[in-house]
Each structure stands twice: as structure tokens, then as C-alpha cells.
Write a protein that holds these residues in place. Structure first.
Motif, PDB file in Angstrom:
ATOM      1  N   TYR A  64       3.726  44.082 -21.902  1.00 36.15           N
ATOM      2  CA  TYR A  64       3.516  45.476 -21.488  1.00 36.15           C
ATOM      3  C   TYR A  64       2.040  45.848 -21.664  1.00 36.15           C
ATOM      4  N   GLY A  65       1.605  46.836 -20.887  1.00 36.64           N
ATOM      5  CA  GLY A  65       0.185  47.252 -20.927  1.00 36.64           C
ATOM      6  C   GLY A  65      -0.147  48.153 -22.092  1.00 36.64           C
ATOM      7  N   GLU A  93      -4.262  50.727 -25.249  1.00 36.41           N
ATOM      8  CA  GLU A  93      -4.009  50.229 -23.889  1.00 36.41           C
ATOM      9  C   GLU A  93      -4.759  48.909 -23.722  1.00 36.41           C
ATOM     10  N   GLU A 179       4.417  54.564 -24.168  1.00 35.63           N
ATOM     11  CA  GLU A 179       3.443  54.777 -23.074  1.00 35.63           C
ATOM     12  C   GLU A 179       3.277  56.238 -22.733  1.00 35.63           C
TER      13      GLU A 179
END
Length: 767
Positions: A64-65, A93, A179
Motif C-alpha cells: 500500500y502507498g 506516504e 489513508e
């Protein structure tokens, strides 16, 4: 501001800011990252979760970012892994993935939470607090510390991150929280998940209440068994029971079983699944399912429609028996014309050895059908026909269903042998159970106690056999198409021996036709003097004996070929074993040739009458049955009434005793066909007129002197022909039976129909 920190990829774990968590680190890249962080980055690392846990060496596309910057608080070392306590610091991030010299590095940017509308934030926090208060079993989801901190006015950003740590959410949903930077957005998400969890709790409570009301011990067992089944599947430990169930379901889907059978099998299968393999009932249910599925429900063979071929097969296998062959050909013809026909239920009745059983096999061959046989000799239990109920230990279907399973088609030729040999006792009457099987109107819905479902027998060609029609119950006779098979004539026996028995015995004993030569004259000699039977069984055994003697003579004495003669027959088989009744050489007073019908065919016998002084008694000897005793009394009374017409002094009956004797006194004799013979013997004895020696007679007499019809005329005629009789007196009503008598007999014998005793005496007595 971009920064670099060592990178660790986690599997199934997401860390939130402020959260402390223990994770086992074992991959080489992760171990290097921990070491690098401790040495060069103040024990700080970046944790990013993998999208797919199965990937062993992830790259930037596999994670995942958004991740978490964490601090290593404590490390415990084991042989192949490190157990590390991490503490989350900030959301970060991922900008890029750099391959460093000591470990992989993540280029990151720190992302802070964004405060949104303050009024909306307060409202959301109130709603969340209210939802927490209304939730039952909240302590299972959230620790007490969290609830205390919430009541003290915990910050909204910290609230969401702490609440999510204990909340039962999927990995994707937790990643969404990570997020989402807007605090109000996270609060809305939390409120949605709390409401969703409340509904889930309500549904669970409702289900639990329903289950508690309904559940009993067997359902508990079922639940546990299903759980065990699931565990076994996970472990790959599939037991035989599961394979059986899978195979049965597959067979049901692939084959066109009737709908009611499919429903029955599925019902039994569900019971079978619920039971453990160790249960005694599983075997019973499995056996029942196997019977249901192994029975033919739709399988069918195509009948041979070439009538000429069918006729030639029947003629090839059996000589004579025209009535049976004709009936089979009629059945084939009508079936071919209509394309649908209920199979007839034939019953072949005749003496032993005339080919009833082998004829049924021949019919199956002619029709190109499967052949199955069931013998009823000695059957005295109804369950043999209809099966046992499944409640009994060792229960099985009846012989009819067993035969159908063996045939594997719905239209076999089914031979029911020895129909007249059934008995009955306290276990029931099997002949009554046979009514349903052998009734063309009922057998399309035959019910077997074991199978429980109706079975269609209407396409089965049933052929029953019996020796004595009288022994078959009248109700059963009514449902059968009776075909009488009489005994073979001598001419037919010679033909059968020549065409069938001799070649068969030569082959069985390893002889070539050139090594044993038997003329028709010698075959006739064997038939007449070494066998006494209606069929040809004893004849076949006699020919077999001669073949074995021939083999011995060829091997022992070195002979190449043997021609059978009467002298050789006497040497090998001994003296003649059968002495047929012979006619009288001269006309005799008081001695008449009668005709008898026995289980071996026909025979002639002499009836003797003698008078002497006495008190008017009638003496009967020769092991006579009640019917013959009555015939003698009727004959004597008829003569007394008409004494003057026959030239007899009526007064002689008072002072004369009369003795009637039927020779071979040790053999029991009975039957309604000796009346005219006794009458003639008595008249001849009393008036002194001799009886013609070359004449025989048969028929029953009444008090008025009428001659009644009899049975077995064909067999009786053959016996007379064999004995050299030239004339036979027969009842007038038996004239129709002359069509059944072979032509060679009709050519040699004169048949005189008579309707009363006066005609009998006119033809029998010498004037």
C-alpha cells in the motif's frame, strides 16, 4: 519534506500512530532493515502492509502507498526471527523504494491529520459516544482504558486511531482509515462501522436465541460434525464417507433416475452425512442407497425385430413345442406392430425334462434380451418375494428385485422356476405375494418392502414353469397364460437325441462324431428299454454313459471307432431296465387293456376281473385310489341295472363275489379314466365273452352308462402305439384332442369315439 528510513513490509498487520504492537520479523530484508535502523536511524523504520500476504519478496507494486513511521521499542532475539515491539509515530506516504547498501530504504513524506469543521466534529464525537453506550458486549470490542480515556475527552484524531486498533475490521478497511487524513471523515467511518457492528450484534443475538430454542442434541452433533468436516477439509484429511457422498451425487446428476428416486436418495444421503462413520446405521443407509441406485430404472435392451431370425433360433434350440413357439412369435409380431405392449406372463406346465427351463433361455436368446432365473422350490417365506422391511437386521430386497438388479435392464426374460413347489407357513404365503408380481394389471407398480418405492415390472417377460397345474393356487392360475407341454413322442426323442443330445455329449467327452456311430434304431432301443420318462434327461445321461464307455474302449483297447449295437448296449448298460406294458397276445375273458397317464408320460395297463361263488361282494386290489374305487362301484351298479341287455343272469350277483385287480399292485393308481375299462372287464367276466386283444380304451363312466372325457389323450395314444395296439376307444368329447396326436400315431391306430357303454361293449367284445 521527503525523508528516508529503512523499509519493512508487514503481512496482515497495519500499525496506527500511537499504537504499540509486537511483530515477529523473519525475512532477510526485514532483519537488515531493523539492524540498519538501530545503527543509523535512531531505531526508526517505516512499516508498509502488503496487499497480498502470500508474496514472499514484494516490490513497490505489492504494498500500500500509505504506511506508518514507527520506533523500535524492544527487540527479543530467537534462532530464526526477531520479536520486536513497535510504536507508531506518524502516517507516512511512500514516494519511492530505494535499494540501500545496508537495507531497503523508503523515501517518505509525513502526513498529519487534517482538522475539518469543528461543529460537525463535536456532533460526530457525541454520536460515537452515544453509540458506545448503547452497544451491548462493548467490553469485548474495546478495552476499559479506551472507554475511560473517551469519557475524559480524548482528541478526535487519537480517538479514531485507538478505536480502530481493537475493532474487528478487514485489512482493506483498516488501510482506508490509515489513508484518510480528514478527522471528520474518519469519525464518520467509525460511526458507520459502530452502527454496522451493532446490527451484526443484534442479528447474532437473534440467531443465538432462535438456535437456543430449537437446538437439541442431534443438532449439536451435526454442528460439531460440520465443524470437524471443515477442519478435515482444511487439513486435506477427506474421509471415505465424503468420497462416497460425492460419487453418489455425481451419479444422480449424470443419470436419468426418476424424480421420486432422486428425492429419496437425497433424503437418505442427508441422513447419511449427519451420522459418524462409526455408527451402525451408516452401513444400513449406504446399502439402501446402493440398492436404489444399482437397480435398473431406465436401462433397456432393444428387442430382436427379425421374426424369421427369432423363429430359426427357437427351432434350432428345441424340436417340437410348437404352441410355445407360436405364442412367442405372436408376442413379437404384435409388439413390432404396436411399438408398445405389456409383456405376457406365460406359464409352461409339463412333466420334468421336457425343456421348460431351457425353452425360457431360448426365448431370451431369440428376443436378444437378458435372462435371469428365480427358483421357488421350497420357498415358504413371503419376504423371499417382497423383501424384508429395513427395520430388521440384515434386511434385503426380495428375489424379484434381486433378479432385476442382476439383469441390469428393465425388460429381461425372467424365469420363475418351479411355481408349483411353493409352500406356506407362519411367515406368510409366498403364492399370495406372487399375485402382484404376475398380474399384468398390477405389476407396473410392484412394491418391495425393502425398496419402499414402487417398481415397474410391466416390461419384464415373465415365464413361469410348473410340473402340476393343480398345485398352483386358482387365484394365481387366473393371472397366467397356461401353455401345456406334453411328453415327447418316441419319434421326437430320437430326433432330439440325434440333433442335440448326442453332439453335446460327444463334445463334453472329447469324442469326434466319427469315433462313435449310433443309428436311429439303437437310439429308439435306448429310449424304449433304458429310459422311462416324459422328457429326455435320463436319455441324455444314458448317452453320456455310452460316450464315457467309448472313451475308455478307445484309450484302453486301442479301438479307433465304435459302432453301437444292441449287444454292446447290453454289455455296457446291463439288461433292459424298463418293461413297458404289452398287449395281450390272445383275446381274453375278463381282461381289458386300459390306458394310463403318469408323470413319465403314458402307459398301458391290464385290468383283470374274476368271478367266483360267494355272497355278492366286490373286492378291489392293486393300490387303487378313491376315484378308481368309485369307478368300480359305478361300473358294477350300471351292469346290475342292465344285466339282461348284456346277457347276464341278474340272480348271479347274489351268489357271486367279483374281484377286480389292476396289476403292479405295489404302485398306487388313481384317476377318472378307468370307468369304461372296468365296465368292459366286468361284463366280459360275467357273460363269458372275450375282449379283443389288440384294442385299448379310456374314459370315465356314469351310472347311466355315459362316457365322460378324459385328459392326457396324446400320452395315452403314444403308449398304445408303442405297445402295438391297433384300435383305441375314446370318449366322443375327446375327438377335438386328436389334432394334437402325431401323424405317425394316427396312421397306425384307429380311434373310435364312443358316447355310452353299449357302444364300448359292441366294439370291445368278441361276438
Amino acid at each position: 519534506m521527503p525523508m528516508q528510513y529503512p523499509l519493512i513490509c508487514t503481512r496482515g498487520v497495519i500499525v496506527f500512530p500511537g499504537q504499540e504492537i509486537v511483530i515477529d520479523v523473519g525475512r532477510e530484508a526485514s532483519l537488515k532493515a531493523v539492524e540498519n535502523a538501530q545503527d543509523n536511524y535512531e531505531s526508526k523504520v517505516c512499516l508498509f502492509s502488503q496487499k497480498d500476504m502470500k508474496v514472499e519478496n514484494p516490490n513497490i507494486n505489492d504494498i500500500y502507498g500509505m504506511g506508518t513511521l514507527c520506533e523500535i521499542r524492544h527487540v527479543r532475539r530467537f534462532d530464526k526471527f526477531l520479536r520486536i515491539k513497535f510504536r507508531g509515530i506518524d502516517r507516512v506516504e511512500l514516494n519511492s523504494w530505494t535499494k540501500g547498501s545496508l537495507s531497503d530504504l523508503a523515501d517518505i513524506s509525513i502526513k498529519k491529520s487534517i482538522f475539518q469543521d469543528e461543529l460537525e466534529e463535536v456532533a460526530l464525537i457525541r454520536m460515537i459516544a452515544q453509540s458506545f453506550e448503547n452497544m451491548t458486549h462493548i467490553e469485548k470490542l474495546f478495552p476499559k482504558e479506551l472507554m475511560i480515556e473517551l469519557s475524559k475527552g480524548m482528541g478526535p484524531d487519537v480517538l479514531t486511531d485507538k478505536a480502530i486498533q481493537a475493532f474487528p475490521l478487514t485489512l482493506d478497511r483498516k488501510q482506508q482509515y490509515l489513508e484518510t487524513l480528514g478527522i471528520n471523515d474518519r469519525l464518520e467511518m467509525l460511526l458507520q462501522d459502530i452502527e454496522k457492528e451493532k446490527k451484526m450484534t443484534e442479528v447474532e443475538q437473534k440467531i443465538n436465541e432462535t438456535v437456543k430454542e430449537r437446538i437439541d442434541q442431534s443438532q449439536k452433533d451435526y454442528y460439531l460434525r460440520e465443524k470437524m468436516h471443515a477442519i478435515k477439509e482444511e487439513l486435506g484429511d477427506i474421509v471415505q464417507q465424503d468420497k462416497d457422498i460425492e460419487n453418489i451425487r455425481k451419479r444422480l446428476e449424470e443419470n436419468p433416475y426418476p424424480d421420486y428416486i432422486k428425492a429419496k436418495v437425497k433424503d437418505e444421503l442427508s441422513r447419511y452425512e449427519m451420522l459418524p462413520m462409526a455408527s451402525g446405521e451408516t452401513g444400513i443407509i449406504k446399502t439402501y442407497i446402493d440398492w436404489l441406485m444399482d437397480l435398473p430404472w431406465w436401462q433397456e435392451t432393444k428387442d430382436n425385430e427379425d421374426l424369421n431370425l427369432a423363429q430359426s433360433i427357437l427351432d434350432e434350440d428345441h424340436y417340437g413345442l410348437e404352441k410355445v413357439k407360436e405364442r412367442i412369435m405372436e408376442y413379437l409380431g404384435v409388439k413390432q406392430m404396436t411399438n408398445s405392449l405389456k409383456a405376457p406372463i406365460l406359464c409352461l406346465v409339463g412333466p420334468p425334462g421336457v425343456g421348460k427351463t431351457s425353452l425360457a433361455k431360448s426365448v431370451a436368446r431369440a428376443l436378444n434380451r437378458k435372462f435371469v432365473k428365480m427358483s421357488l422350490g421350497g420357498v415358504r417365506d413371503e419376504a423371499e418375494i417382497r423383501g424384508h422391511r429395513r427395520t430388521y437386521l440384515g434386511a434385503l430386497p426380495g428375489r424379484i428385485i434381486q433378479g432385476m438388479k442382476k439383469a441390469q435392464v428393465v425388460n429381461p426374460v425372467f424365469l420363475i422356476d418351479e411355481l408349483d413347489k411353493m409352500a406356506s407357513d407362519y411367515k406368510g404365503d409366498p403364492s399370495s405375494a406372487m399375485l402382484e408380481v404376475l398380474d399384468p394389471e398390477q405389476n407396473s407398480l410392484f412394491s418391495d418392502h425393502y425398496i419402499e418405492e414402487s417398481y415397474d415390472l410391466s416390461k419384464v417377460l415373465f415365464i413361469a414353469t410348473a410340473n402340476y397345474l393343480e398345485n398352483i393356487p386358482p387365484a394365481l392360475q387366473d393371472r397366467l397364460e397356461i401353455i401345456q407341454l406334453s411328453s415327447y413322442t418316441e419319434v421326437e426323442k430320437v430326433h432330439i437325441a440325434r440333433e442335440h443330445l448326442l453332439p453335446k455329449q460327444l463334445k463334453e467327452n472329447g469324442l469326434k462324431p466319427s469315433q462313435l456311430k449310433v443309428s436311429d434304431e439303437i437310439l429308439l432301443h435306448l429310449i424304449r428299454y433304458y429310459t422311462r420318462e416324459a422328457g429326455v434327461r435320463q436319455l441324455e445321461r444314458t448317452i453320456g454313459t455310452i460316450c464315457r464307455k467309448t472313451v475308455l474302449a478307445i484309450l484302453k483297447d486301442g479301438k479307433k471307432s465304435i459302432t453301437l449295437t444292441k449287444k454292446l448296449v447290453k454289455e455296457w448298460l446291463g439288461n433292459e431296465k424298463v418293461d413297458y406294458g404289452k398287449k395281450e397276445k390272445k383275446d381274453q375273458v375278463g381282461t381289458v387293456t386300459g390306458l394310463a397317464y403318469t408323470s413319465f408320460g403314458g402307459d398301458i395297463l391290464q385290468i383283470e376281473a374274476q368271478k367266483f361263488e360267494g355272497k355278492g361282494q366286490l373286492i378291489l386290489t392293486g393300490q387303487l385310489g378313491d376315484v378308481m374305487k368309485e369307478s368300480a362301484s359305478i361300473a358294477l351298479d350300471y351292469i346290475k341295472a342292465h344285466a339282461k341287455e348284456f346277457g347276464i343272469d341278474p340272480k348271479c350277483f347274489e351268489k357271486t363275489d367279483i374281484h377286480i385287480h389292476v396289476p403292479e399292485g405295489a404302485v398306487p393308481k388313481d384317476g377318472p379314466s378307468a370307468g369304461v375299462t372296468m365296465t368292459t372287464a366286468l361284463v366280459s367276466c360275467l357273460n363269458g365273452k372275450p375282449v379283443k386283444a389288440n384294442l385299448a380304451m379310456t374314459g370315465e363312466v356314469t351310472l347311466r352308462g355315459n362316457v365322460l372325457p378324459i385328459g392326457g389323450l396324446k400320452e395315452k395314444s403314444l403308449a398304445a402305439h408303442r405297445s402295438g395296439i391297433e384300435t383305441i376307444l375314446i370318449p366322443k368329447d375327446n375327438t377335438k384332442d386328436l389334432d394334437d396326436i402325431p401323424q405317425e400315431v394316427k396312421d397306425a391306430i384307429t380311434f373310435i369315439p364312443v358316447s355310452n357303454c353299449k357302444q364300448v361293449l359292441q366294439n370291445a367284445l368278441v361276438n
